[in-house]
Design a protein around this motif. Structure first.
Motif, PDB file in Angstrom:
ATOM      1  N   ALA A 145      27.670  74.834   6.061  1.00  0.00           N
ATOM      2  CA  ALA A 145      28.115  75.162   4.705  1.00  0.00           C
ATOM      3  C   ALA A 145      26.933  75.582   3.834  1.00  0.00           C
ATOM      4  O   ALA A 145      27.024  76.553   3.086  1.00  0.00           O
ATOM      5  CB  ALA A 145      28.832  73.972   4.080  1.00  0.00           C
ATOM      6  N   LEU A 146      25.821  74.857   3.961  1.00  0.00           N
ATOM      7  CA  LEU A 146      24.639  75.184   3.161  1.00  0.00           C
ATOM      8  C   LEU A 146      24.030  76.516   3.579  1.00  0.00           C
ATOM      9  O   LEU A 146      23.757  77.376   2.739  1.00  0.00           O
ATOM     10  CB  LEU A 146      23.589  74.079   3.295  1.00  0.00           C
ATOM     11  CG  LEU A 146      23.945  72.733   2.661  1.00  0.00           C
ATOM     12  CD1 LEU A 146      22.915  71.682   3.057  1.00  0.00           C
ATOM     13  CD2 LEU A 146      24.041  72.852   1.151  1.00  0.00           C
ATOM     14  N   LEU A 147      23.826  76.697   4.873  1.00  0.00           N
ATOM     15  CA  LEU A 147      23.168  77.911   5.358  1.00  0.00           C
ATOM     16  C   LEU A 147      24.079  79.136   5.344  1.00  0.00           C
ATOM     17  O   LEU A 147      23.608  80.260   5.228  1.00  0.00           O
ATOM     18  CB  LEU A 147      22.613  77.680   6.763  1.00  0.00           C
ATOM     19  CG  LEU A 147      21.521  76.604   6.841  1.00  0.00           C
ATOM     20  CD1 LEU A 147      21.124  76.352   8.295  1.00  0.00           C
ATOM     21  CD2 LEU A 147      20.322  76.982   6.006  1.00  0.00           C
ATOM     22  N   GLY A 148      25.380  78.887   5.438  1.00  0.00           N
ATOM     23  CA  GLY A 148      26.334  79.991   5.419  1.00  0.00           C
ATOM     24  C   GLY A 148      26.857  80.306   4.027  1.00  0.00           C
ATOM     25  O   GLY A 148      27.758  81.130   3.876  1.00  0.00           O
ATOM     26  N   ALA A 149      26.308  79.625   3.015  1.00  0.00           N
ATOM     27  CA  ALA A 149      26.717  79.837   1.622  1.00  0.00           C
ATOM     28  C   ALA A 149      28.242  79.745   1.467  1.00  0.00           C
ATOM     29  O   ALA A 149      28.876  80.588   0.842  1.00  0.00           O
ATOM     30  CB  ALA A 149      26.190  81.159   1.092  1.00  0.00           C
ATOM     31  N   ASP A 150      28.801  78.677   2.040  1.00  0.00           N
ATOM     32  CA  ASP A 150      30.241  78.463   1.988  1.00  0.00           C
ATOM     33  C   ASP A 150      30.597  77.681   0.726  1.00  0.00           C
ATOM     34  O   ASP A 150      30.689  76.455   0.740  1.00  0.00           O
ATOM     35  CB  ASP A 150      30.709  77.714   3.242  1.00  0.00           C
ATOM     36  CG  ASP A 150      32.213  77.586   3.319  1.00  0.00           C
ATOM     37  OD1 ASP A 150      32.911  77.954   2.345  1.00  0.00           O
ATOM     38  OD2 ASP A 150      32.696  77.106   4.362  1.00  0.00           O
ATOM     39  N   PHE A 151      30.786  78.403  -0.365  1.00  0.00           N
ATOM     40  CA  PHE A 151      31.078  77.801  -1.663  1.00  0.00           C
ATOM     41  C   PHE A 151      32.378  76.995  -1.643  1.00  0.00           C
ATOM     42  O   PHE A 151      32.552  76.099  -2.452  1.00  0.00           O
ATOM     43  CB  PHE A 151      31.205  78.893  -2.741  1.00  0.00           C
ATOM     44  CG  PHE A 151      29.926  79.616  -3.013  1.00  0.00           C
ATOM     45  CD1 PHE A 151      29.057  79.169  -3.989  1.00  0.00           C
ATOM     46  CD2 PHE A 151      29.587  80.758  -2.298  1.00  0.00           C
ATOM     47  CE1 PHE A 151      27.876  79.831  -4.260  1.00  0.00           C
ATOM     48  CE2 PHE A 151      28.403  81.434  -2.559  1.00  0.00           C
ATOM     49  CZ  PHE A 151      27.540  80.963  -3.543  1.00  0.00           C
ATOM     50  N   ARG A 152      33.290  77.332  -0.719  1.00  0.00           N
ATOM     51  CA  ARG A 152      34.600  76.682  -0.677  1.00  0.00           C
ATOM     52  C   ARG A 152      34.664  75.497   0.289  1.00  0.00           C
ATOM     53  O   ARG A 152      35.706  74.846   0.380  1.00  0.00           O
ATOM     54  CB  ARG A 152      35.673  77.707  -0.323  1.00  0.00           C
ATOM     55  CG  ARG A 152      35.909  78.642  -1.500  1.00  0.00           C
ATOM     56  CD  ARG A 152      37.030  79.579  -1.227  1.00  0.00           C
ATOM     57  NE  ARG A 152      36.410  80.905  -1.059  1.00  0.00           N
ATOM     58  CZ  ARG A 152      36.971  81.927  -0.501  1.00  0.00           C
ATOM     59  NH1 ARG A 152      38.171  81.836  -0.021  1.00  0.00           N
ATOM     60  NH2 ARG A 152      36.337  83.064  -0.417  1.00  0.00           N
ATOM     61  N   HIS A 153      33.580  75.244   0.987  1.00  0.00           N
ATOM     62  CA  HIS A 153      33.582  74.102   1.906  1.00  0.00           C
ATOM     63  C   HIS A 153      33.836  72.824   1.091  1.00  0.00           C
ATOM     64  O   HIS A 153      33.261  72.652   0.015  1.00  0.00           O
ATOM     65  CB  HIS A 153      32.236  74.011   2.638  1.00  0.00           C
ATOM     66  CG  HIS A 153      32.263  73.023   3.751  1.00  0.00           C
ATOM     67  ND1 HIS A 153      32.205  71.659   3.549  1.00  0.00           N
ATOM     68  CD2 HIS A 153      32.356  73.205   5.094  1.00  0.00           C
ATOM     69  CE1 HIS A 153      32.241  71.038   4.700  1.00  0.00           C
ATOM     70  NE2 HIS A 153      32.341  71.942   5.661  1.00  0.00           N
ATOM     71  N   PRO A 154      34.705  71.936   1.567  1.00  0.00           N
ATOM     72  CA  PRO A 154      35.034  70.723   0.797  1.00  0.00           C
ATOM     73  C   PRO A 154      33.806  69.897   0.386  1.00  0.00           C
ATOM     74  O   PRO A 154      33.781  69.354  -0.727  1.00  0.00           O
ATOM     75  CB  PRO A 154      35.929  69.925   1.757  1.00  0.00           C
ATOM     76  CG  PRO A 154      36.533  70.958   2.652  1.00  0.00           C
ATOM     77  CD  PRO A 154      35.486  72.032   2.807  1.00  0.00           C
TER      78      PRO A 154
END
Length: 185
Positions: free
Chosen positions: A47-56
Motif C-alpha cells: 500500500a505504501l510503495l504502490g501509493a494505494d490511497f484506498r487501502h484500508p
C-alpha cells in the motif's frame, strides 16, 4: 486534554526511535493527553510503495491524523534526511493533513552531523502539509538511548532533560499541564 498521534517512521522492529517515542508518549499521557501510537512499519508495504490511497490501512492512518490535535513525528536519520518509510506515508496523506495541528518533530541518529535533518529535511515537509505550529524538535544520538535486557529504556541525562523540555513545550502548546517528572523516568 488533547488527542495526540505519535508516529514512528522507523523501519526497524527493534527501533530506538520507536522506543523513545513510546517513552515520551507515557510522559504525555501522564500530563493528561490521549495518545495513539502509529508504527508506519506496521502498514502494508504494498500500500505504501504502490501509493494505494484506498487501502484500508492507509484510510485508517489518514483518519488517525484527522482526529487529533497534535502529532509527534519521530524518525531515524538516514543519509541526512528522515526515513523513506516516513516519506511514503506522508506522501499518501492529504496535502493539508496537518492543518490546524501542533507538531513535535524528533529524530535519532548515529552522528551529530545529522542534527540539522529536522530543520532542513523534515520541518519544511511538515510546514507544507499545513501544520499550524511546529514546536522546536530534538535530535537524539543513538548512543544516548539504551535498552536493557528487561526492555527498559534509558536516555542519557542531558538528552533526557532536553527531550523532557521539548515534550513539555509541545504539551503546553496543546494546552496540557506541565508536570515535572524524573528526567530518565
Amino acid at each position: 486534554m488533547a488527542a495526540i498521534l505519535s508516529v514512528s517512521g522507523s523501519p526497524s522492529a527493534t527501533s530506538r526511535t520507536a522506543r523513545l517515542l513510546r517513552h515520551l508518549d507515557d510522559r504525555l499521557r501522564h500530563q493528561g493527553h490521549d495518545v495513539t501510537s502509529l508504527e508506519v512499519r506496521s502498514l502494508p508495504a504494498e500500500a505504501l510503495l504502490g501509493a494505494d490511497f484506498r487501502h484500508p490501512a492507509v484510510v485508517e492512518a489518514t483518519a488517525l491524523f484527522e482526529r487529533v490535535d497534535g502529532v509527534v513525528i519521530g524518525t531515524p536519520v538516514y543519509k541526512a534526511a528522515y526515513s523513506g518509510l516516513l516519506k511514503s506515508l506522508l506522501d499518501l496523506l492529504p496535502q493539508y493533513a496537518l492543518a490546524g495541528k501542533t507538531v513535535l518533530p524528533l529524530a535519532t541518529g548515529g552522528s551529530t552531523a545529522h542534527v540539522l535533518a529536522i530543520d532542513y529535511a523534515l520541518r519544511p515537509v511538515l510546514s507544507s502539509m499545513g501544520a499550524s505550529h511546529i514546536v522546536p524538535g530534538w535530535f537524539t544520538l543513538d548512543k544516548d538511548i539504551t535498552v536493557g535486557e528487561d526492555g527498559k529504556l534509558t536516555v542519557a541525562p542531558g538528552s533526557a532533560e532536553a527531550l523532557a523540555q521539548v515534550t513539555d513545550q509541545f504539551s503546553a502548546a496543546l494546552g496540557g499541564r506541565r508536570t515535572v517528572l524524573a528526567a530518565a523516568g
